[in-house]
Motif scaffolding. Structure first.
Motif, short mmCIF file in Angstrom:
data_model
loop_
_atom_site.label_atom_id
_atom_site.label_comp_id
_atom_site.label_asym_id
_atom_site.label_seq_id
_atom_site.Cartn_x
_atom_site.Cartn_y
_atom_site.Cartn_z
N GLY A 71 0.83 -1.20 0.00
CA GLY A 71 0.00 0.00 0.00
C GLY A 71 0.87 1.25 0.00
O GLY A 71 0.61 2.20 -0.75
N VAL A 72 1.90 1.24 0.83
CA VAL A 72 2.79 2.40 0.89
C VAL A 72 3.51 2.60 -0.44
O VAL A 72 3.74 3.74 -0.87
N ASN A 141 -8.09 6.13 9.12
CA ASN A 141 -7.39 5.16 9.96
C ASN A 141 -6.58 5.96 10.97
O ASN A 141 -5.72 6.74 10.55
N ASP A 162 -7.86 7.15 -0.33
CA ASP A 162 -7.41 5.86 0.17
C ASP A 162 -8.67 5.10 0.60
O ASP A 162 -9.30 5.44 1.59
N SER A 184 -4.53 -0.40 0.22
CA SER A 184 -3.63 -1.40 0.76
C SER A 184 -4.38 -2.72 0.64
O SER A 184 -5.26 -3.03 1.46
N THR A 186 -3.19 -5.41 1.19
CA THR A 186 -2.72 -6.16 2.35
C THR A 186 -3.88 -6.42 3.32
O THR A 186 -3.88 -7.42 4.04
N LYS A 187 -4.83 -5.49 3.34
CA LYS A 187 -5.89 -5.50 4.35
C LYS A 187 -7.10 -6.28 3.83
O LYS A 187 -7.06 -7.48 3.71
C1 LIG Z 1 -2.11 -0.39 5.92
C2 LIG Z 1 -2.56 0.84 5.23
C3 LIG Z 1 -1.79 1.41 4.22
C4 LIG Z 1 -0.42 0.90 3.84
O1 LIG Z 1 -0.44 -0.35 3.26
P1 LIG Z 1 0.76 -1.43 3.34
O2 LIG Z 1 0.23 -2.50 2.48
O3 LIG Z 1 0.94 -1.78 4.78
O4 LIG Z 1 1.98 -0.77 2.79
C5 LIG Z 1 -2.30 2.52 3.57
N1 LIG Z 1 -3.48 3.06 3.92
C6 LIG Z 1 -4.25 2.53 4.89
C7 LIG Z 1 -5.56 3.16 5.23
C8 LIG Z 1 -3.82 1.40 5.57
O5 LIG Z 1 -4.58 0.89 6.56
#
Ligand SMILES: *Cc1c(COP(=O)(O)O)cnc(C)c1O
Length: 344
Positions: A71-72, A141, A162, A184, A186-187
């Motif tokens: 995400g970053v 967040n 975002d 992200s 990832t989430k």
């Molecule tokens: C976790 C997160 C990110 C960053 O994502 P990564 O995959 O950890 O690099 C960006 N924005 C939000 C709202 C997040 O919760």
């Protein structure tokens, strides 16, 4: 495809078609391809695995998606599109990694950064006219505040949203006029806490091309396995999101009635709850006393996670007793029993 519901798109978009083709896109661990085709070098145009994921996320958000290493990585690529001296507005309470990137860019003299309270609609309106970029998180967040996107588009500033917390099931910012959506994955998109991956989506073809160039330049490329896992996760996002949101609504209601809890933020949609205890000690004790809910950072997976955000240096300004609670797919009654016991 366009008249299919999001739930159907999540299943069918990005699926290989044709007799004898595999039903699922293969994991293609290739850095290079025979000359003369759609793909040359993976860092430039990607791989068939990335493409399948990008098609699926693009179909849900309504634009062209580009996948990144995290995400970053996606956030950094978006910021890379803005020239030195550009002004960026960001919510006071918002993802610490994004604010960290912005603070660093400001310290290095590259960007000018304004922090704006999410509730200060007048200040956001001014920034829409004066700044070059509005960086919006809604819900934010970790405080779960909302920012109304529609009034902020169509002005001087580019609008980036975002959409990690709301997911394309909760809101589609591009349809409201935002320029770029960031995730992200990832989430919630990945949904199983087993990968890192980021995504940008835009309905503007020129901007989409610029984002691919930014990925090529910065080298923030996703892994083949991660892209495959993210697509596999995306297939079940609609049912996970619906079920986890239902549990979150129930738990938010019960938390609001609990005498130990001083404040609950639950915007009414989504899988995240922020709730407060009187101080850091009380909040830390809850994290230590839980048996089922895991005390860990991150969010959006099938397992419930909780943490006290102010323990992180980037979120030291968040209320000391605030717990960010990511509601998973467990039976909500088991989650409530665990919470009730920990709250004492
Ligand atoms: C976790 C997160 C990110 C960053 O994502 P990564 O995959 O950890 O690099 C960006 N924005 C939000 C709202 C997040 O919760």
């Amino acid at each position: 495809m366009n008249d299919w519901s999001p739930r159907t798109r999540a299943i069918a978009a990005g699926r290989p078609a044709g007799a004898g083709k595999p039903l699922n896109t293969p994991i293609v661990p290739a850095s290079t391809f025979y000359a003369g085709g759609d793909h040359t070098y993976a860092r430039e145009e990607g791989t068939p695995t990335w493409t399948a994921l990008e098609e699926a996320v693009g179909a849900l958000e309504g634009g062209k998606a580009t996948s990144f290493a995290s995400g970053v990585g996606a956030v950094a690529a978006v910021l890379d599109l803005f020239p030195a001296g550009a002004q960026v507005a960001v919510p006071t309470f918002s993802y610490a990694g994004t604010r960290g990137l912005l603070d660093h860019a400001a310290e290095m003299g590259r960007l000018k950064v304004r922090r704006i309270d999410p509730a200060d609609t007048a200040a956001w309106a001014v920034a829409a006219e004066e700044a070059d970029l509005l960086w919006i998180e809604s819900p934010t967040n970790p405080t779960l505040e909302l920012i109304d996107i529609a009034p902020l588009v169509g002005h001087r500033a580019r609008v980036v949203v975002d959409n990690t917390f709301a997911t394309p099931l909760g809101q589609q910012p591009l349809s409201q006029g935002a320029d770029i959506v960031v995730h992200s994955a990832t989430k919630l998109i990945g949904g199983h806490s087993d990968l890192l991956l980021g995504i940008t989506v835009t309905a503007d073809d020129a901007l989409a091309e610029e984002l691919v160039h930014a990925r090529t330049r910065t080298g923030a490329t996703p892994g083949a396995l991660e892209a495959w896992l993210a697509l596999r996760g995306l297939r079940t996002l609609p049912v996970r999101f619906a079920e986890q949101s239902k549990s979150a609504a129930l738990l938010a209601e019960r938390l609001a009635e609990h005498p130990a809890v001083t404040k609950v933020a639950y915007p009414g949609l989504g899988t995240m709850i922020a709730f407060e205890l009187p101080d850091a000690e009380a909040a830390a004790k809850v994290c230590e006393s839980l048996e089922l809910i895991v005390h860990a950072t991150s969010l959006g997976g099938v397992e419930s996670l909780i943490e006290r955000r102010a323990m992180w240096p980037g979120d030291a300004h968040v209320p000391a007793g605030l717990l960010r609670f990511s509601v998973g797919l467990e039976d909500p009654e088991d989650l409530w029993r665990d919470l009730r016991n920990a709250l004492g």
